[in-house]
Design a protein around this motif. Structure first.
Motif, PDB file in Angstrom:
ATOM      1  N   LEU A 151      -0.646  10.006   3.235  1.00 19.33           N
ATOM      2  CA  LEU A 151       0.264  10.455   2.162  1.00 19.33           C
ATOM      3  C   LEU A 151      -0.642  10.804   0.974  1.00 19.33           C
ATOM      4  CD1 LEU A 151       2.723   7.513   2.775  1.00 19.33           C
ATOM      5  CD2 LEU A 151       3.273   9.979   3.047  1.00 19.33           C
ATOM      6  N   PRO A 152      -1.137  11.870   0.940  1.00 21.32           N
ATOM      7  CA  PRO A 152      -2.248  12.383  -0.109  1.00 21.32           C
ATOM      8  C   PRO A 152      -1.509  12.275  -1.436  1.00 21.32           C
ATOM      9  CG  PRO A 152      -1.678  14.066   0.917  1.00 21.32           C
ATOM     10  CD  PRO A 152      -0.905  13.122   1.886  1.00 21.32           C
ATOM     11  N   TRP A 153      -0.393  12.503  -1.819  1.00 17.38           N
ATOM     12  CA  TRP A 153       0.314  12.521  -2.947  1.00 17.38           C
ATOM     13  C   TRP A 153       0.483  11.018  -3.517  1.00 17.38           C
ATOM     14  CZ3 TRP A 153       0.062  16.179  -6.455  1.00 17.38           C
ATOM     15  CH2 TRP A 153       0.012  17.608  -5.826  1.00 17.38           C
ATOM     16  N   LEU A 154       0.718  10.056  -2.621  1.00 21.11           N
ATOM     17  CA  LEU A 154       0.986   8.745  -2.961  1.00 21.11           C
ATOM     18  C   LEU A 154      -0.442   8.352  -3.415  1.00 21.11           C
ATOM     19  CD1 LEU A 154       2.571   6.274  -3.289  1.00 21.11           C
ATOM     20  CD2 LEU A 154       2.572   5.776  -0.704  1.00 21.11           C
ATOM     21  N   ALA A 155      -1.515   8.607  -2.480  1.00 16.46           N
ATOM     22  CA  ALA A 155      -2.751   8.155  -2.871  1.00 16.46           C
ATOM     23  C   ALA A 155      -3.320   8.487  -4.040  1.00 16.46           C
ATOM     24  CB  ALA A 155      -3.906   8.622  -1.711  1.00 16.46           C
ATOM     25  N   GLY A 156      -3.115   9.662  -4.349  1.00 13.21           N
ATOM     26  CA  GLY A 156      -3.107  10.234  -5.810  1.00 13.21           C
ATOM     27  C   GLY A 156      -2.566   9.399  -6.931  1.00 13.21           C
ATOM     28  N   MET A 157      -1.331   8.888  -6.749  1.00 17.81           N
ATOM     29  CA  MET A 157      -0.711   8.020  -7.646  1.00 17.81           C
ATOM     30  C   MET A 157      -1.262   6.851  -7.713  1.00 17.81           C
ATOM     31  SD  MET A 157       3.545   7.130  -7.969  1.00 17.81           S
ATOM     32  CE  MET A 157       4.047   8.537  -8.620  1.00 17.81           C
ATOM     33  N   VAL A 158      -1.495   6.146  -6.685  1.00 20.54           N
ATOM     34  CA  VAL A 158      -2.334   4.749  -6.593  1.00 20.54           C
ATOM     35  C   VAL A 158      -3.616   4.848  -7.566  1.00 20.54           C
ATOM     36  CG1 VAL A 158      -3.431   3.061  -5.269  1.00 20.54           C
ATOM     37  CG2 VAL A 158      -1.232   4.053  -4.555  1.00 20.54           C
ATOM     38  N   LEU A 159      -4.302   5.837  -7.436  1.00 21.27           N
ATOM     39  CA  LEU A 159      -5.612   5.935  -8.073  1.00 21.27           C
ATOM     40  C   LEU A 159      -5.245   6.419  -9.659  1.00 21.27           C
ATOM     41  CD1 LEU A 159      -7.575   8.077  -5.485  1.00 21.27           C
ATOM     42  CD2 LEU A 159      -7.992   5.766  -5.982  1.00 21.27           C
ATOM     43  N   ALA A 160      -4.371   7.222  -9.624  1.00 20.50           N
ATOM     44  CA  ALA A 160      -3.932   7.428 -11.348  1.00 20.50           C
ATOM     45  C   ALA A 160      -3.591   6.141 -11.824  1.00 20.50           C
ATOM     46  CB  ALA A 160      -2.826   8.420 -11.295  1.00 20.50           C
ATOM     47  N   MET A 161      -2.763   5.253 -11.302  1.00 25.75           N
ATOM     48  CA  MET A 161      -2.404   4.071 -11.874  1.00 25.75           C
ATOM     49  C   MET A 161      -3.596   3.059 -12.229  1.00 25.75           C
ATOM     50  SD  MET A 161       0.834   3.864 -12.499  1.00 25.75           S
ATOM     51  CE  MET A 161       2.395   4.789 -11.901  1.00 25.75           C
ATOM     52  N   ARG A 162      -4.606   3.206 -11.079  1.00 23.72           N
ATOM     53  CA  ARG A 162      -5.785   2.403 -11.348  1.00 23.72           C
ATOM     54  C   ARG A 162      -6.754   2.915 -12.814  1.00 23.72           C
ATOM     55  NH1 ARG A 162      -8.399   1.621  -5.564  1.00 23.72           N
ATOM     56  NH2 ARG A 162      -6.702   0.137  -4.564  1.00 23.72           N
ATOM     57  N   VAL A 163      -6.384   4.351 -12.913  1.00 18.04           N
ATOM     58  CA  VAL A 163      -7.000   4.708 -14.196  1.00 18.04           C
ATOM     59  C   VAL A 163      -6.587   4.388 -15.501  1.00 18.04           C
ATOM     60  CG1 VAL A 163      -7.615   7.102 -15.324  1.00 18.04           C
ATOM     61  CG2 VAL A 163      -8.143   6.699 -12.949  1.00 18.04           C
ATOM     62  N   LEU A 164      -5.204   4.496 -15.299  1.00 23.86           N
ATOM     63  CA  LEU A 164      -4.247   4.447 -16.425  1.00 23.86           C
ATOM     64  C   LEU A 164      -4.411   2.668 -16.785  1.00 23.86           C
ATOM     65  CD1 LEU A 164      -1.165   6.174 -15.689  1.00 23.86           C
ATOM     66  CD2 LEU A 164      -2.577   6.437 -17.761  1.00 23.86           C
TER      67      LEU A 164
END
Length: 322
Positions: A151-164
């Motif tokens: 689920l690449p888009w979800l993986a991207g969201m998890v990483l974005a949340m970590r950055v935020l």
């Protein structure tokens, strides 16, 4: 569109998890509540398009209990264990005078809805889930880099949340800037099948509800969730998801069909992860058996149909003018 426009009032209900803020009302005299549970990065407001659509159809949802889950909306955190949330949700319904309920959840809220039904099988008359988070989503939350191909888009969201989360107090001004410039509307494209048709107020609401710490806490707590508890569910479970949903793994629906005795899954071709926002009328119709349920029926076997004439006044109630 605010809660007053929908015939709801803001109520704060003390629970063991947190003082939970709910928007409740539209009473019909039924003893069955219609509990609505939002997903991560959301609040009760994500249900407004669907409630409004039910009014336009002259089949208004009644006995609504739209919850702000702990850590989101107006309900304070921290985010509790899933089992603790399920107990708190049941406690909210009882505090508002409802001994039974149908419960509908989106994404993370879908998991909580199923947990409520598993823990309180006698009180739960039906469950509806919209793009529920499954084992695929939890695998990505555990190892976003390794599981990104699933689920690449979800993986991207998890990483974005970590950055935020790492930005700390700078995250909120950044989100406000993205909101003002309209960039957030563009960045939300993975959430919707047709983002150009989604009102900007929807993505503005999402901007307000992005809580990186709450999102990551919920993802962490859900990693050890045992889906096997859903075998205890005795009521009908109806699922709807968008064909363009990039956050739900296809195999999850097949696994849930094996776990639950009366489970049915519908796919809406023109929706993404937020079917109840993009296609509220179609979502209402896909979950029609959930709105009609009044008393928990005897099991009709896997894939069976349920509901009944005894429930005409509950949940998805026919207006006398229709």
């Amino acid at each position: 569109m605010d809660h007053d426009d929908l015939g709801l009032r803001r109520v704060v209900v003390p629970t063991g998890a947190a003082p939970i803020v709910v928007h409740a009302g539209r009473r019909s005299g039924s003893p069955v509540a219609t509990i609505l549970l939002h997903g991560a990065a959301g609040s009760w407001r994500t249900w407004r398009p669907m409630i409004a659509a039910s009014d336009q159809l002259r089949l208004p949802l009644s006995d609504v209990v739209a919850v702000d889950l702990p850590g989101w909306g107006e309900t304070p955190g921290p985010v509790p264990e899933p089992a603790e949330i399920a107990v708190a949700v049941a406690g909210v319904a009882r505090a508002l005078g409802y001994p039974r309920w149908r419960v509908v959840g989106h994404s993370l809220g879908g998991v909580i809805a199923l947990d409520v039904a598993a823990r309180f099988p006698r009180e739960t008359v039906a469950v509806g889930v919209v793009s529920p988070s499954g084992a695929g989503a939890r695998a990505v939350a555990r190892r976003p880099f390794r599981q990104a191909p699933r689920l690449p888009w979800l993986a991207g969201m998890v990483l974005a949340m970590r950055v935020l989360r790492g930005l700390g107090p700078l995250a909120r001004p950044l989100l406000r800037l993205l909101r003002r410039t309209g960039a957030l509307h563009s960045l939300s494209r993975p959430l919707f099948r047709h983002p150009e048709s989604v009102d900007r107020s929807v993505t503005d609401d999402l901007a307000d509800e992005i809580r990186p710490s709450a999102f990551l806490s919920a993802a962490h707590l859900s990693r050890a969730h045992d889906d096997g508890v859903w075998r205890r569910i005795s009521c009908p479970v109806r699922s709807v998801r968008g064909a363009g949903d990039v956050f739900v793994a296809e195999r999850d629906a097949r696994q849930w069909e094996r776990l639950m005795r009366d489970y049915d899954d519908r796919v809406l071709e023109e929706s993404g992860h937020f079917a109840h926002v993009e296609q509220p009328v179609e979502t209402l119709r896909a979950l029609r058996e959930v709105w009609a349920a009044d008393r928990a029926p005897a099991s009709r076997g896997r894939g069976g149909r349920s509901g009944g004439a005894s429930a005409r006044r509950a949940g998805f109630r026919a207006d006398a003018r229709s």
